[in-house]
Enzyme design. Structure first.
Site, PDB file in Angstrom:
ATOM      1  N   SER A  76       1.958   1.224   3.026  1.00  0.00           N
ATOM      2  CA  SER A  76       3.277   0.682   3.299  1.00  0.00           C
ATOM      3  C   SER A  76       3.779  -0.293   2.237  1.00  0.00           C
ATOM      4  O   SER A  76       4.971  -0.599   2.215  1.00  0.00           O
ATOM      5  CB  SER A  76       3.262  -0.045   4.664  1.00  0.00           C
ATOM      6  OG  SER A  76       2.361  -1.140   4.606  1.00  0.00           O
TER       7      SER A  76
ATOM      8  N   LYS B  22       5.587  -8.806  -0.611  1.00  0.00           N
ATOM      9  CA  LYS B  22       5.967  -7.778   0.351  1.00  0.00           C
ATOM     10  C   LYS B  22       6.755  -8.452   1.468  1.00  0.00           C
ATOM     11  O   LYS B  22       6.446  -9.577   1.874  1.00  0.00           O
ATOM     12  CB  LYS B  22       4.690  -7.131   0.910  1.00  0.00           C
ATOM     13  CG  LYS B  22       4.901  -5.988   1.881  1.00  0.00           C
ATOM     14  CD  LYS B  22       3.553  -5.399   2.308  1.00  0.00           C
ATOM     15  CE  LYS B  22       3.701  -4.225   3.259  1.00  0.00           C
ATOM     16  NZ  LYS B  22       2.377  -3.676   3.663  1.00  0.00           N
TER      17      LYS B  22
ATOM     18  N   SER C  50      -2.836   0.131   3.134  1.00  0.00           N
ATOM     19  CA  SER C  50      -1.479  -0.101   2.631  1.00  0.00           C
ATOM     20  C   SER C  50      -1.389  -0.899   1.338  1.00  0.00           C
ATOM     21  O   SER C  50      -0.294  -1.046   0.786  1.00  0.00           O
ATOM     22  CB  SER C  50      -0.627  -0.791   3.703  1.00  0.00           C
ATOM     23  OG  SER C  50      -0.227   0.147   4.665  1.00  0.00           O
TER      24      SER C  50
END
Lengths: 499, 508, 105
Positions: free
Chosen positions: B156, B81, B180
């Protein structure tokens, strides 16, 4: 812009000052507060930085254990209560010299609280209550470019160096100090002086004020005599010499008195001290009150010193300056006043070391406060900066005591030492400064003086004994000071005064 | 070994690489090819450096050829990420304010994965600064759910979920502040685990909410998650909140769990998370799949009971005070002085104006909203009522967990109240968006571990099942999740992901 | 402590003030939008006030820890060219910023 000022003595006829100090001390740790970057002073800009102290995204702080111990030791030396639970807090504000957009500090859970420091001034003791001692990090340094004075106002742009950002900074905050009256400026100075001595004794900081290791924010307020309230205070920021601490209080008292006399109100604001004029000026208070939005730093865990840790640190505290002074005064047989002279001259350590090297306390004191103080003063340097060690001073005193040199020769020997010619004995040898004994050369000089000054000799013979001084002087002149005056006098008397 | 390398589990890739049946270059190229072919549609990655990935893969293959001792993950590709700081590799946290920034250091977990010999395929898209549940708040692009490209991949960590579900990475690292990792895993049919707070280093994760952020694995199977978790976990002296105790044995727990024996395991079903009287906002299909999963656990010997955790009702408000407060401070460093964007520095403006313009242009609306909200909640006069109160509510939530652990070994719930929603349908309604985190927030606030494991489909879209355990008992999450996964796969005849019906990834 | 009203209202002016505190040069349209949205969010989050938290200590870590410290050992810093590489503007080995108004530090 010049302020109206009231004469200092007149201020005290109408107003009572209250002072308070917040003193920041950069600790002398090897690494920064929250990262491993070096703290060495004077490095090239931005060469002592890393992701943590630059506030790079993702970086995290880790507490320097030595900085925590130093803070606790300062607290202990100031008689503080050491918290069993203490936290860091974020002080949020925007300024280019704080790389994270907040300063990691302490807020409502400081490491040390409720201490005191007794300050002696002219035989009186003033107790300064310490509100708190906490640990935080220093900021980077802004360099203002393009203005005529290098100051922020009028500058075209600024340049930031983060070498200093993150150096451990201890803040020592006093409670308001009332009751000092006319002595308020001196009490402020004496407090910082004594605090500095303590920090030096603890070895937690080099406390080099010219490098900004120690900076004080000095609060001053005036209240009409008899008033129950303390009046509005101003905060003079970053005062970085002992003399300036005193002068800033003195100036603010005189300025504020004029403001109050005119029926106006003192504005609560930060002010800046100007060394050149000895005055303060308004720090342009921001139009809005700053809201720092303190909250506990979630990237750090609490510091919870247990009894064992605290007691270990307490047991390892060195002798503190006040106790040391009392002990030395006793050992040296000095009066309070004599001791105060030594302390005020900044010569305590030098005198003490000279005594430790074998000199008598009286000799050590005489040398440092006399001849050496004069030399330092003439060269415009501190005593500690003279190129002579306490050991050399002790040796010099020893040569005088043994009669090897007289005072005048000793001063010549000191010239040699300061000129880097070696230790006193070596200088005496190389410069040929040893006192003449009862030698043939001296006998010849004495007899030559009598022959060369028959009138004076006759006066002495006829009973005007005080005239002998002129003959002594003549002998000293021919021997270029190497004779011992007492010996010369005795020899002259043997020849001229029937006894 | 699956014929299609990009549908394989990481564990299988690891086995094949170690056996010499597969080279790292082969598998890396397979993923790069698929990224080239489909990421234009999916939008999982913000940055892919094919050349660098192939170089790393070649280095691993060369080392293996020389007979060097390599770890089990050596040569396995992975994705990070974009919140994870990577030395020399662009890192933006999904924000324009960091566009073009190449960090001078590696996050601890990135360094550990590098040292383990994994091959970085690229950096995945995310909601800006991890603020969001749909990845629509990315400043760069929309990421699409491989199950239905009109729908969100969760957030997210939506780039990571889309990459792994879409066959663009065998596994990926996500971060979880309020859900997330778990919520995007749930809505894309993946396994996602949020470790115990403090058990994976946060050093080098661009902070959103420091007291909540944790990184963890997003994978196709429970075993993969355990393997990836083991590779990144463990004490880090650079993170003061890192726990200095041994990581529980995770992969072994997953393997044992997959044997399907849960006899004696006490399972608590949280009433406040979709139970009786608390079904508002939960889709019936989600509740039905969750109920079936619970029945499966019971069938494997678990004792199931209802547990009430009343303070969980306050998790959402507490979270939406704590996270924005900490974020408002964490994001203050983006001031245009040392790195990243600077706007309006034309000589006419002073520093304050340039800072404000930089932040105005560099941050998206959700980030600005949360900064303003957090600034408000920390202001003097409001601190006690908002941030202070929320931190205390957090203690109440922790107490509910603690008393539950007296009666049960794990707590279970849906991971998210709904399946993936349509792109754009919630962007103008922050409150509706925030509701997606309803079930994941309690574990975040208490810092306890929680895993999301697929439990079937509703309306053709994946549903996630959440298993929460006491702090440091992450192994329980893996054990129970593996049991459920094995039982479901056996009943279904294949893994859930293998049933994904898309043009690019037809069921095998 | 000033208690916010149960319906936590945020006026446009308050949002403007908060934006300034946060160094966000928000536009008028944003002010309008945020004021409305934040009012709704505040309504929702104000529910924390309902909790009875007398004698409840705040939580910060799942596993309570204290005294995490490192030894005072200096380690190498980053090379300066690396430090300044990401700077939007640099001059004389320092980070360059526009003129600073406000208080002298």
């Amino acid at each position: 812009m010049s302020d109206t000022l009231v004469d200092f003595d007149e201020v005290l006829t109408r107003y009572e000052p209250v002072i308070g100090l917040e003193t920041h001390v950069e600790l002398g740790t090897a690494s920064k507060m929250f990262c491993g970057c070096s703290t060495t002073f004077g490095a090239e800009p931005n060469t002592q930085t890393c992701p943590v102290c630059l506030g790079l995204p993702g970086s995290l702080p880790v507490v320097n254990a030595e900085a925590i111990e130093s803070t606790i030791r300062i607290g202990l030396a100031l008689g503080c209560r050491i918290a069993s639970w203490s936290r860091f807090a974020r002080k949020n504000y925007f300024y280019p010299d704080i790389p994270k957009g907040f300063q990691t500090s302490q807020y409502d859970e400081p490491l040390c609280t409720a201490g005191h420091l007794d300050v002696e001034l002219d035989g009186e003791t003033y107790r300064v209550e310490i509100e708190r001692v906490h640990i935080e990090e220093d900021t980077g340094k802004n360099l203002h470019v393009g203005g005529s004075t290098g100051r922020i106002h009028g500058a075209d742009h600024s340049l930031v160096d983060y070498n200093r950002a993150g150096i451990p900074l201890v803040e020592i905050v006093t409670r308001p100090i009332p009751g000092a009256g006319a002595k308020a400026p001196e009490v402020a100075r004496a407090y910082v002086t004594e605090l500095r001595e303590i920090l030096l004794a603890l070895g937690v900081s080099e406390v080099r004020m010219e490098q900004g290791n120690l900076r004080s924010d000095v609060n001053t307020s005036l209240a009409p005599i008899g008033s129950l309230d303390w009046g509005t205070r101003t905060e003079t920021k970053n005062v970085n010499s002992l003399r300036s601490v005193e002068r800033s209080v003195r100036f603010e008292m005189r300025r504020q008195a004029a403001v109050l006399d005119a029926g106006e109100r003192v504005v609560q604001e930060t002010r800046h001290f100007h060394e050149d004029t000895g005055s303060t000026s308004s720090g342009r208070s921001k139009e809005e009150a700053t809201d720092y939005r303190y909250f506990p730093e979630p990237d750090l865990v609490p510091i919870a010193p247990d009894e064992e840790w605290i007691e270990k640190l307490r047991a390892a505290l060195p002798e503190l300056p006040a106790a040391r002074r009392a002990r030395l005064r006793e050992e040296w047989g000095l009066s309070d006043t004599e001791m105060a002279w030594i302390v005020n001259a900044g010569a305590l350590g030098l005198v003490s070391d000279t005594v430790a090297a074998g000199a008598t306390p009286a000799d050590a004191r005489k040398w440092w406060l006399g001849e050496l103080a004069r030399r330092a003063n003439d060269s415009g340097v501190e005593l500690t900066e003279l190129a002579v060690t306490p050991e050399q001073v002790a040796e010099l005193a020893g040569l005088v005591a043994a009669g090897t040199v007289n005072d005048q020769l000793a001063r010549q020997a000191l010239d040699g030492v300061l000129a880097g010619e070696g230790d006193p004995a070596a200088v005496v040898e190389s410069r040929g400064l040893a006192v003449m004994g009862d030698s043939d050369e001296l006998v010849a000089a004495v007899e030559a003086a009598i022959e060369g000054n028959p009138d004076v000799a006759e006066k002495v013979r006829s009973g005007k004994v005080q005239a002998i001084g002129a003959l002594v002087g003549a002998v000293m002149k021919t021997t270029r000071g190497k004779a011992d005056a007492a010996t010369v006098k005795r020899m002259l008397e043997e020849r001229l005064v029937s006894g | 070994m699956s014929a299609d390398l990009t549908a394989s589990t990481a564990a299988d890739l690891s086995t094949a690489l170690q056996a010499g049946d597969l080279s790292s270059v082969e598998v890396t190229r397979a993923y790069l090819d698929r990224i080239a072919a489909t990421d234009g549609t999916i939008g999982a990655y913000l940055h892919v450096d094919a050349e660098a990935a192939l170089q790393s893969a070649e280095a691993v293959d060369a080392a293996r050829a020389k007979g060097e001792e390599l770890g089990p993950l050596a040569g396995v590709p992975m994705a990070l990420k974009d919140v994870v700081v990577t030395e020399g590799v662009p890192t933006t946290s999904g924000s324009k304010i960091l566009e073009g920034w190449r960090p001078p250091y590696d996050a601890t977990l990135a360094a550990r994965l590098k040292a383990a010999g994994t091959v970085l395929l690229g950096k995945t898209n995310m909601d800006e600064f991890a603020m969001g549940s749909s990845t629509e708040n990315s400043a760069y692009k929309v990421t699409r759910n491989p199950w239905d490209t009109d729908r969100i991949p969760g957030g997210s960590s939506g780039g990571s979920s889309a990459a792994v579900a879409g066959g663009l990475a065998p596994w990926a690292i996500g971060t979880d502040t309020g859900g997330s990792i778990r919520q995007p895993a749930a809505v894309t049919g993946l396994v996602g685990h949020k470790p115990t707070y403090g058990s994976v280093s946060r050093y080098g994760l661009i902070a959103f909410s420091s007291s909540l952020d944790q990184a963890g694995p997003m994978t196709r199977t429970v075993l993969d998650a355990a393997l990836l978790h083991e590779a990144i976990a463990g004490h880090d002296p650079l993170d003061s909140t890192s726990i200095d105790s041994p990581v529980p044995v995770l992969a072994e727990s997953a393997r044992r769990g997959a044997e399907g024996d849960l006899a004696g395991l006490r399972v608590g079903v949280v009433t406040e998370l979709g139970g009786d009287g608390h079904t508002d906002g939960y889709e019936p299909g989600v509740l039905a799949r969750v109920a079936e999963a619970i029945a499966l656990l019971e069938g494997m010997g678990a004792e199931v009971r209802q547990i009430s955790c009343p303070a969980f009702d306050l998790a959402l408000p507490a979270y939406y005070l704590i996270a924005p407060s900490e974020a408002s401070s964490n994001l203050a460093r983006f001031d245009g002085v040392r790195y990243g964007l600077r706007a309006g520095d034309d000589g006419s403006r002073d520093l304050d104006e340039v800072m404000a313009l930089t932040r105005e242009q560099g941050f998206g609306p959700e980030v600005k909203r949360r900064i303003i909200l957090g600034t408000y909640a920390l202001s003097s006069g409001y601190y006690d009522a908002y941030y202070g109160q929320a931190q205390k509510v957090r203690t109440l939530i922790t107490r509910d967990f603690t008393s539950a652990w007296d009666d049960v070994d794990v707590l279970v719930s849906p991971t998210s109240p709904t399946v993936a929603w349509s792109i754009g349908s919630r962007v103008d309604d922050p409150i509706a968006m925030y509701a997606a985190d309803l079930c994941t927030l309690p574990a975040s606030l208490a810092g306890v571990p929680a895993i999301s494991v697929p439990c079937g489909l509703s309306e053709g879209l994946p549903v996630g099942f959440q298993i929460m355990a006491p702090a440091l008992a992450d192994d329980r999450c893996y054990r129970v999740a593996a049991a459920l996964e094995a039982a479901q796969d056996a009943a279904r005849g294949h893994a859930l992901l293998a049933g994904m019906a898309t043009k690019e990834n037809a069921p095998s | 402590m000033s208690t916010p009203s149960p319906k936590g209202r945020l006026t446009r002016d308050e949002v403007a003030h908060l934006a300034h505190l946060s160094r966000l040069a928000v536009s008028d349209e944003e002010l309008e939008l945020f004021a409305g949205q934040l009012a709704a969010v505040l309504d929702a989050v104000a529910q924390v006030g309902k909790a009875d938290v007398a004698d409840v200590a705040p939580t910060t870590h799942a596993v309570p820890m204290t005294n995490v410290m490192r030894p005072d050992v200096a380690r190498p810093s980053l090379p300066r060219d690396v430090v300044l590489a990401g700077a939007p503007a640099a001059e004389d080995d320092r980070f360059r910023v526009p003129r600073i108004l406000g208080e002298e530090a």
